[in-house]
Design an enzyme around this catalytic site. Structure first.
Site: not given
Ligand code: UD1
Length: 447
Positions: A22-23, A124, A129, A328, A420
């Site tokens: 999915k991801n 969420c 996030r 995850d 999901r």
């Molecule tokens: C993706 C995955 C999710 C997984 C996560 C971490 C998908 C669809 N989702 O989510 O299942 O749990 O990676 O492996 O692929 N952060 C910031 N600023 C930003 C972006 C992120 O501070 O602009 C922080 C977030 O709050 C979190 C960390 O970075 O603490 C990691 O988040 P991120 O890797 O961005 O997660 P996603 O890509 O949203």
């Protein structure tokens, strides 16, 4: 509303195929916005999030053909995406609020259509996030970024008169490591930028490697995927491609946990063992045997046999960016070691608030002591069935594992969270011996 009713205590035994990821699929689907030629993606799972992404792409002017009937030989399904009307670039709140990952259309829309407007994803269940790093990265490539009525609005100055994004050095690190979807956004956008982009502290997740592979087969020039430094030489345009999505390492880990917690034995086909070494290493420490055939050629699509070699042992685990232990799989690991012989320590470094499963597992008799981002799990001899609440996708998977091992009946409410990310999970687990059924809430036996 639907719930899962699980009668615990049975062993799982049999064979399952791990579905496409999915991801990986979500940013791959978004990357189709970078061209006007068809992009064919094979082995896309049939999940609520994927259907939401199809809806979003359709709203953004794509023709999407989704064939979710599995091919009789390969078991794969395919989705073909072709942008036919490139005048829309607004991902509306109604879609984005159902799926945070909608944000990954931002980079592709910006680079190809010169502008994008994506409703700001809210918080969420697993905490705030933010998307600041996504925006910082796009800004470094020359995009103009502003927040307008709850929407993120990005644009390329002078796009109508031939303006493009400009290659740049982009640092994507945060205190927690890197950002996965942020890397996907900046990487996708940089493929069409003028000149060379270097992304430093890029996410190394296998899903980013898969995205780079698709983009390269569309004509992009990306090197370094899988390492923290990505180098992208911008090109003027991208073509279509035919790409097979990597198998889902989180689903595979969940199924391994299911075999282990029920003291069962599962053979998993299409298992990305090479992308889940932290998981398999921790499971081995817990006492789970994972055997991969010596002649497997492709360790991203291998067959492996998962069974248990005795009592479960405790473990110390900290979630980290890839190749560390994935956040995850944290909830599933906690369910598993709640039955270990001793104390485990689990620390969450990616989403420090991601512990909504803790009070639910405690309702089933798990002994958990949380302090900040760490939970000490004191193993108990047995869990007991109880009504519990699914809160987020992976927390729910942890509750399913606990329910299959517990004495008595567990009812899991709000299973739409599970839908999901896991395709017809109850049917697949039932095929290998679980006593699990999906029922309307009012039909449940009082547990
Ligand atoms: C993706 C995955 C999710 C997984 C996560 C971490 C998908 C669809 N989702 O989510 O299942 O749990 O990676 O492996 O692929 N952060 C910031 N600023 C930003 C972006 C992120 O501070 O602009 C922080 C977030 O709050 C979190 C960390 O970075 O603490 C990691 O988040 P991120 O890797 O961005 O997660 P996603 O890509 O949203």
């Amino acid at each position: 509303m639907e719930v899962f009713e699980i009668e615990g205590g049975g062993r799982l035994e049999g064979r399952l195929r791990v579905n496409g990821s999915k991801n990986a699929s979500l940013p791959l689907m978004a990357a189709a916005l970078l061209t006007d030629k068809p992009v064919i993606l094979r082995d896309v799972p049939d999940l609520a999030d994927i259907r939401n992404m199809i809806r979003l792409l359709t709203e953004l002017g794509c023709e999407v053909e989704a064939d979710f009937e599995p091919d009789p030989d390969s078991g794969e399904r395919s989705v073909t995406i072709r942008p036919v009307d490139e005048t829309h670039s607004h991902a509306r709140y109604e879609v984005v609020r159902t799926m945070r990952a909608s944000v990954c259309v931002l980079g592709p829309l910006l680079a190809r259509r010169g502008a994008a407007r994506v409703s700001m994803p809210g918080g969420c269940a697993i905490g705030d996030r933010p998307v600041d790093l996504h925006l910082r990265g796009l800004e470094a490539l020359g995009a103009r970024v502003c927040l307008d009525s709850g929407d993120i609005s990005v644009s390329i100055p002078g796009f109508e008169t031939g303006g493009r994004l400009r290659g740049a050095t982009v640092f994507l690190g945060g205190s927690f490591g890197s950002t996965v979807l942020g890397t996907a956004n900046v990487l996708s956008a940089a493929t069409l930028a003028e000149g060379i982009t270097m992304i430093e502290s890029a996410a190394c997740e296998p899903e980013i490697v898969d995205l780079a592979k698709l983009l390269n087969s569309m004509g992009a020039k990306i090197s370094g995927a899988g390492s923290p430094r990505l180098v992208i030489e911008g090109v003027e345009s991208l073509s279509g491609a035919d790409h097979r999505v990597i198998p889902d390492r989180i689903e595979a880990a969940t199924l391994m946990g299911a075999a282990a917690i029920t003291d069962g034995a599962l053979t998993l086909d299409n298992c990305p063992v090479d992308a889940m070494l932290a998981v398999t290493e921790h499971l081995r420490q817990i006492g789970v045997e994972i055997r991969v055939g010596p002649h497997e050629k492709d360790l991203l699509r291998a067959t492996c046999r998962v069974s248990r070699g005795g009592d479960l042992k405790p473990v110390v685990a900290t979630t980290q960016p890839h190749p560390g232990f994935p956040t995850d799989v944290q909830a599933q690991l906690m369910a598993l070691v709640s039955l270990a012989d001793g104390n485990s320590v689990i620390t969450e470094k990616i989403f420090p608030e991601r512990f909504l499963h803790v009070p639910e597992l405690a309702r089933m008799g798990a002994r958990l002591h949380r302090q900040g981002a760490t939970v000490v799990v004191s193993g108990v001899r047995e869990l007991t069935g109880a009504p519990v609440m699914a809160s987020d996708l992976r927390a729910s998977a942890g509750l399913v594992l606990a329910g299959m091992a517990a004495r008595g009946v567990t009812t899991i409410n709000r299973v739409y969270h599970l839908d999901r990310g896991y395709e017809r999970l109850e049917q697949r687990l039932e095929r290998v011996g679980a006593k699990i059924r999906r029922v309307k809430a009012e039909q449940t036996v009082a547990a």
